[in-house]
Scaffold this motif. Structure first.
Motif, PDB file in Angstrom:
ATOM      1  N   ILE C 197       0.876  -1.173   0.000  1.00 23.60           N
ATOM      2  CA  ILE C 197       0.000   0.000   0.000  1.00 23.60           C
ATOM      3  C   ILE C 197       0.905   1.211   0.000  1.00 23.60           C
ATOM      4  O   ILE C 197       1.733   1.396   0.893  1.00 23.60           O
ATOM      5  N   SER C 198       0.768   2.026  -1.020  1.00 22.24           N
ATOM      6  CA  SER C 198       1.739   3.109  -1.173  1.00 22.24           C
ATOM      7  C   SER C 198       1.224   4.502  -0.917  1.00 22.24           C
ATOM      8  O   SER C 198       1.932   5.461  -1.112  1.00 22.24           O
ATOM      9  N   ASP C 199       0.005   4.635  -0.503  1.00 18.01           N
ATOM     10  CA  ASP C 199      -0.456   6.010  -0.302  1.00 18.01           C
ATOM     11  C   ASP C 199      -0.894   6.202   1.132  1.00 18.01           C
ATOM     12  O   ASP C 199      -1.969   6.707   1.410  1.00 18.01           O
ATOM     13  N   VAL C 200      -0.033   5.792   2.032  1.00 17.26           N
ATOM     14  CA  VAL C 200      -0.366   5.919   3.447  1.00 17.26           C
ATOM     15  C   VAL C 200      -0.260   7.385   3.858  1.00 17.26           C
ATOM     16  O   VAL C 200       0.669   8.088   3.472  1.00 17.26           O
ATOM     17  N   ASP C 201      -1.220   7.794   4.655  1.00 18.02           N
ATOM     18  CA  ASP C 201      -1.219   9.188   5.112  1.00 18.02           C
ATOM     19  C   ASP C 201      -0.047   9.470   6.020  1.00 18.02           C
ATOM     20  O   ASP C 201       0.509   8.593   6.642  1.00 18.02           O
ATOM     21  N   GLN C 202       0.197  10.735   6.138  1.00 16.13           N
ATOM     22  CA  GLN C 202       1.132  11.146   7.178  1.00 16.13           C
ATOM     23  C   GLN C 202       0.399  11.117   8.506  1.00 16.13           C
ATOM     24  O   GLN C 202      -0.815  11.174   8.570  1.00 16.13           O
ATOM     25  N   LEU C 203       1.178  11.053   9.550  1.00 17.15           N
ATOM     26  CA  LEU C 203       0.592  10.952  10.878  1.00 17.15           C
ATOM     27  C   LEU C 203       0.053  12.311  11.308  1.00 17.15           C
ATOM     28  O   LEU C 203       0.719  13.327  11.160  1.00 17.15           O
ATOM     29  N   THR C 204      -1.173  12.302  11.795  1.00 19.19           N
ATOM     30  CA  THR C 204      -1.735  13.546  12.301  1.00 19.19           C
ATOM     31  C   THR C 204      -2.134  13.334  13.749  1.00 19.19           C
ATOM     32  O   THR C 204      -2.969  12.497  14.043  1.00 19.19           O
ATOM     33  N   LEU C 205      -1.537  14.086  14.639  1.00 19.42           N
ATOM     34  CA  LEU C 205      -1.842  13.917  16.049  1.00 19.42           C
ATOM     35  C   LEU C 205      -2.473  15.186  16.598  1.00 19.42           C
ATOM     36  O   LEU C 205      -1.816  16.212  16.697  1.00 19.42           O
ATOM     37  N   PHE C 206      -3.722  15.070  16.958  1.00 16.87           N
ATOM     38  CA  PHE C 206      -4.423  16.220  17.544  1.00 16.87           C
ATOM     39  C   PHE C 206      -4.247  17.477  16.704  1.00 16.87           C
ATOM     40  O   PHE C 206      -4.004  18.557  17.202  1.00 16.87           O
ATOM     41  N   GLY C 207      -4.362  17.279  15.387  1.00 19.05           N
ATOM     42  CA  GLY C 207      -4.278  18.439  14.526  1.00 19.05           C
ATOM     43  C   GLY C 207      -2.877  18.734  14.029  1.00 19.05           C
ATOM     44  O   GLY C 207      -2.695  19.367  12.995  1.00 19.05           O
ATOM     45  N   TRP C 208      -1.862  18.246  14.694  1.00 22.56           N
ATOM     46  CA  TRP C 208      -0.494  18.482  14.243  1.00 22.56           C
ATOM     47  C   TRP C 208      -0.127  17.424  13.209  1.00 22.56           C
ATOM     48  O   TRP C 208      -0.108  16.241  13.502  1.00 22.56           O
ATOM     49  N   ARG C 209       0.161  17.904  12.028  1.00 18.12           N
ATOM     50  CA  ARG C 209       0.513  16.968  10.964  1.00 18.12           C
ATOM     51  C   ARG C 209       2.027  16.814  10.882  1.00 18.12           C
ATOM     52  O   ARG C 209       2.749  17.782  10.741  1.00 18.12           O
TER      53      ARG C 209
END
Lengths: 262, 307, 490
Positions: C197-209
């Motif tokens: 799977i090649s389009d994994v999102d970036q990590l977003t934590l409580f609004g902080w990307r």
């Protein structure tokens, strides 16, 4: 005195071999009962049955009238029966103190989460376990105290290892101790100490004790009652003198006189 | 009812099973004597396969062999058995023997290391390409047994026959010879055997030799039947061989033979009737079921230890 | 003599009670410790307070991003941190509870794919990190629990194989579940097969990307520090003691009131959870996941880290992870590989050939021997010096004039390599001066084989070295660098 531990008509067979056959045994509270018999008589199997390592084929095992049959060993220990082993089974790579502290698992309940978070309750419990271990080890005088606490168990001498195993068993909070050949391999001085120790366990510790022993000095020194087994069957029961002179017991240990040939 | 398919599956399963049985035997024998699972066993099979391929190449290759086919195959087998045997002996001597008294985990890790080493050595020296035995060039695919719905290529018969012969030979060795008795004794109680005058080290070496030789032979058989070999093939055969050994009852020779056939047939049936891609899942489930329901395997003896 | 025996005050009726004696000999020897500088170092290290260990890791690692601007090295840093995290988790099941889990990498993959399922274009779900991570970790814990179920009945080797099989299973599913036929739904692409799977999102934590590698580095570092501290606390608690007891003697543990089966499951589940956490960070930082990330090679590499560092020691396995990961990184291309090879020899051989004087003699001897052989080759076997080494590091160019570099080495390469293996094995059988003398040709041969055969394929050669290291380590120092030697009744 109330019967604390009671075995009724216990049987166990392995394959074709009947190791214990219709055995009745009981230990009253505060009693010290010794189990004797030649090798292969089924003594250690008896301990294994009581502590849940094996399940009896038939019969009942009751602790204060509560059945122990079918319960997992760790639960039987929590209910109040702890043992030592004929062949010594310490946690060798753990320290002396840790060996004893580990056995307190069943009487404490701080879970993994509380341990990670180091809650005040968990920390208090750890302190209590610590104190408990020191108290149990202190029972043996100076031998397992002070600098010894942090030494790995494998560094202990043989006699000290036996003592540690007993200390560990007492830390479980059990009321009934099953001691499997506690004096095995000890020299006379150590044997004498162990005899005194077992007596002390009863008087000062309030334990009810079932002992397997081969050394008759120990048996004579501590027992309120002696039970003799042979081939899984009780062949005598009574005071030491009664049992030691019982003809069946003599025969089991020494054999019968050969019939004269004509 | 597609009889031809059924027969084909049975034949496939038996062929596969014979190979698994050979691997399982090696596992069982070593486990019986050392209580050690030889992780590197599958890689001995792989090395055997490459040795066979090497011999094939030296003797003209499948298209133009310089010796008669029967002799060629025999030479490949012998070479791989000798090579495999010696490899097994070397592994025992250097990776396991120093660890006889070490914690149980040590020989396991050592075995993983050996396995890794062997796979990557072959990869380094011979590359990652699949090598082919080109058995179709060697033996015409239509030679064989053709009776009704039974269509068996002769190579498969050769595989089954060789495997069975070796297994029978091994059984005779264990039951009838002095070495066999020594092996049984050492497996039962190593110390007691030593005290009875058995040279335990020698027995262990011979056990490894025989077990690994069988694996080496199995490697050639695999190459002949399936054509392709590569450095990673040992892993799968190792796992299946282990499964077969456990299912049959580890430590038991008839058990290993039976277990091998059972697993081979199970795999073939699973591949043919259920799913080819997930056949391994099914084999795995069989293993789990056996381990839970009958841990000593179908032929094994339950180990009794004194508490 | 000490006053320790007088520590406990005697009770009032001490005279009447039986005296349960004092071990005089031991008392006398009580203060003794391991000799020399090693003993002193160990004593110092043991007195180090608990909180200083995570600081010792976090501080230098925290400064790392400031020393490098390169994206490549930041990724290496992240990978290293993730492996350190994995090593901590593996330590729980294997190092503390003594359960050999050869399927551990599957939990890593499960966590990674789990994140990819919930935060990528694959299923169209784009949940935020603060939801995804706990959910995935919880799911991995559950999986760990399930995988641990066989451990109640199986011991040692059997458990190892079953868990290995589980890993195989996991990989099979990953590779093949892109064409699942589900009734009523037809073909379903569950895992996208070998392409990952090649389009994994970036990590977003409580609004902080988190969109830079630096961010992921610090997240991974934070995860490592937290898990390290958490596990250290657990080890020192009743659960930790119970795990270690179960490793020592599970029957005795059970009889001493510890519910062994439950504890085994807990160990599996715990380790799995840590791996799941690492997996989510991996997935997010890479932006993609492939089945090949979680294969047997990765598993054995992880084990090499834990074994080198020393089972049972948290700091040890973390250090092991750093060392192995860096070494593997440097062994990726011919440009740097030789540094590792020669560095390794220089670092480890002084411990094998003692005392120092003897080692120097061997070193000098090998150098001289090499030049002699080279000179002879130039005279009598020109082919031996006509080729060039594929190695591209500075050190390769230096030794190019010292080792034999035959033109067209193919067949010779195989012979040379196999002879080297035989030679190294033979060395273990020799003793005394024979052994010392034999080191010279073997070392030279090793250098030659390295320069001709292995440096050209460092990605493969490194695994050969790891395999060899595992075997050598087990035979000489099974407790690794920082573990404690264990006593076991066989």
């Amino acid at each position: 005195m109330a019967k604390l531990l009671e075995l009724k008509r216990i049987s166990k067979a392995f394959g074709g071999l009947q190791v214990i056959d219709g055995l009745d045994l009981h230990v009253d509270e505060g009693e010290i009962v010794s189990v004797i018999g030649p090798n292969g008589a089924g003594k250690t199997t008896l301990f294994n049955l009581i502590t849940g390592v094996y399940r009896p084929d038939g019969g009942e095992i009751l602790l204060e009238n509560r059945s122990l049959v079918g319960l997992p060993p760790h639960q039987i220990t929590r209910l109040g029966v702890a043992r030592t082993f004929q062949t010594l089974r310490l946690f060798l790579n753990m320290t002396v103190k840790e060996n004893v502290m580990a056995a307190a698992y069943g009487r404490t309940n701080a879970g993994v989460l509380r341990s990670i978070l180091r809650t005040p309750g968990q920390r208090r419990e750890e302190r209590e376990i610590n104190e408990l271990a020191e108290e149990k080890l202190a029972f043996f005088g100076q031998r397992l105290m002070g600098y010894r606490w942090d030494q790995p168990a494998y560094s202990l001498s043989y006699a000290n290892r036996r003592r540690l195993e007993i200390a560990r068993a007492t830390a479980t909070g059990a009321r009934v101790l099953l001691l499997d050949e506690p004096a095995a391999g000890m020299n006379p001085k150590e044997t004498h100490e162990i005899t005194e120790l077992i007596a002390k366990l009863r008087t000062d510790g309030g334990y009810t004790i079932l002992v397997i022993e081969h050394d008759m000095h120990v048996v004579e020194g501590i027992s309120d009652r002696v039970v003799a087994l042979d081939h899984g069957v009780k062949i005598a029961e009574g005071t030491f003198d009664e049992v030691a002179t019982s003809p069946r017991v003599v025969e089991a240990y020494l054999g019968t006189k050969a019939t004269a040939t004509k | 009812m597609d009889w031809e398919k059924l027969v084909q599956i049975i034949v496939n399963g038996t062929t596969l099973g014979s190979v698994y049985a050979l691997v399982a035997l090696g596992f069982s024998m070593v486990y019986g004597i050392l209580k050690l699972l030889n992780f590197a066993h599958g890689d001995v099979l792989m090395v055997g396969a490459f040795i066979g391929w090497g011999v094939l190449g030296r003797l003209g290759g499948s298209l133009d062999p310089t010796v008669p086919v029967v002799l060629l195959i025999a030479l490949m087998m012998v070479a791989s058995m000798i090579g495999g045997g010696f490899l097994g002996v070397a592994i025992e001597r250097f990776a396991y023997r120093p660890l006889r008294n070490a914690p149980r985990i040590a020989p396991l890790i050592s075995a993983l290391g050996v396995s890794f080493f062997l796979q990557n050595t072959v990869l380094l020296l011979w590359g990652a390409d699949f090598r082919s035995y080109d058995t179709f060039d060697l033996v015409d695919p239509f030679t064989g047994l053709h009776v009704g719905v039974l269509n068996v290529w002769i190579i498969r018969l050769v595989v089954i026959a060789s495997a069975f012969t070796m297994m029978l030979g091994l059984y005779a060795l264990v039951k009838k010879t002095k070495l066999g008795k020594a092996m049984q004794a050492t497996a039962f109680d190593r110390e007691a055997a030593a005290m009875m005058g058995i040279d335990v080290d020698k027995v262990i070496v011979k056990t490894f030799f025989i077990g690994s030789a069988l694996a080496g032979a199995a490697g050639v058989l695999v190459g002949l039947v399936f054509g392709q070999i590569n450095h990673f093939m040992g892993f799968n055969y190792g796992l299946k061989g282990f499964t077969a050994a456990v299912v049959g009852g580890i430590g038991s020779i008839p058990g290993a033979m039976f277990g091998g056939l059972f697993i081979g047939l199970a795999e073939a049936f699973a591949a043919g009737y259920i799913s080819n891609t997930f056949k391994d899942v099914i084999v795995f489930s069989i293993l789990i079921a056996v381990m839970i329901l009958r841990p000593s395997g179908l032929f094994g003896k339950a180990a009794v230890s004194k508490v | 003599m000490t006053d320790e025996t007088q520590d406990l005050p005697e009770g009032p009726d001490a005279a009447a009670r039986p005296r349960v004696g004092v071990d005089e000999w031991v008392e006398r020897v009580a203060g003794g410790s391991e000799a020399g500088w090693q003993g002193a170092l160990r004593a110092r290290l043991e007195r180090v307070p608990l909180w200083s260990k995570p600081i010792a890791f976090v501080l230098p690692l925290g400064l790392f991003p400031f020393f490098t601007g390169s994206d490549y090295w930041m990724q290496v840093g992240i990978d290293t941190l993730l492996f350190m995290l994995l090593a901590l988790g593996l330590n729980v099941a294997v190092g503390w509870a003594g359960l050999l889990d050869l399927g551990y990498i599957a939990f890593y993959g499960f966590g990674a794919y789990g994140f990819a399922f919930l935060a990528s274009g694959h299923f169209g779900l784009h949940w935020d990190g603060q939801w995804v991570i706990p959910i995935v970790v919880a799911a991995t814990v559950l999986l760990g629990f399930l995988v641990g179920l066989p451990s109640r009945r199986l011991v040692g080797d059997y458990l190892a194989i079953v868990t290995l099989f589980f890993l195989q299973l996991f990989l099979t599913i990953l590779l093949n579940a892109d064409r699942l036929s589900i009734p009523f739904k037809g073909q379903v692409d569950f895992t996208r097969g070998p392409n990952g799977i090649s389009d994994v999102d970036q990590l977003t934590l409580f609004g902080w990307r988190l969109d830079s590698l630096d961010d992921y580095f610090y997240i991974a570092l934070a995860a490592f520090a937290l898990v390290f501290v958490g596990l250290a606390f657990v080890n020192d608690s009743r659960t930790g003691r119970a795990w270690r007891s179960l490793r020592e003697d599970s029957l005795a543990a059970e009889l001493m009131s510890m519910p062994v089966n439950r504890l085994k499951l807990l160990a599996f589940a715990f380790g799995a959870g840590v791996a799941g956490l690492a997996g989510t960070i991996f997935s997010a930082s890479q932006g993609s996941v492939f089945p090949a990330n979680f294969d047997v090679t990765a598993l054995i590499t992880l084990y090499a880290m834990v074994i080198l560092g020393g089972f049972g020691s948290l700091s040890g396995v973390a250090v092991g992870a750093i060392v192995i990961n860096l070494a593997l990184e440097l062994l990726r291309t011919p440009e740097k590989a030789s540094w590792i090879f020669f560095g390794l020899l220089l670092l480890t051989l002084p411990f094998v050939i003692r005392p120092l004087g003897r080692w120097l003699a061997v070193a000098v001897g090998t150098v001289v021997f090499g030049f002699v052989v080279r000179a002879l080759s130039e005279q009598f076997w020109e082919r031996g010096v006509e080729g060039t080494t594929p190695g591209l590091a500075r050190i390769d160019r230096i030794v190019d004039g010292w080792v034999l570099v035959p033109a067209d080495p193919d067949g010779l390469a195989k012979v040379g390599y196999l002879t080297l293996v035989a030679g190294v094995l033979g060395l273990t059988l020799l003793k005394g001066w024979w052994r010392t003398a034999a080191f010279v040709p073997v070392l030279y041969l090793a250098a030659c084989v390295w320069e001709n055969v292995m440096v050209g394929q460092p990605a493969v050669a490194r695994y050969i070295l790891i395999g060899a290291m595992l075997v050598a380590l087990m035979a000489s120092r099974p407790q690794g660098l920082f573990g404690t030697a264990r006593v076991e009744i066989v």
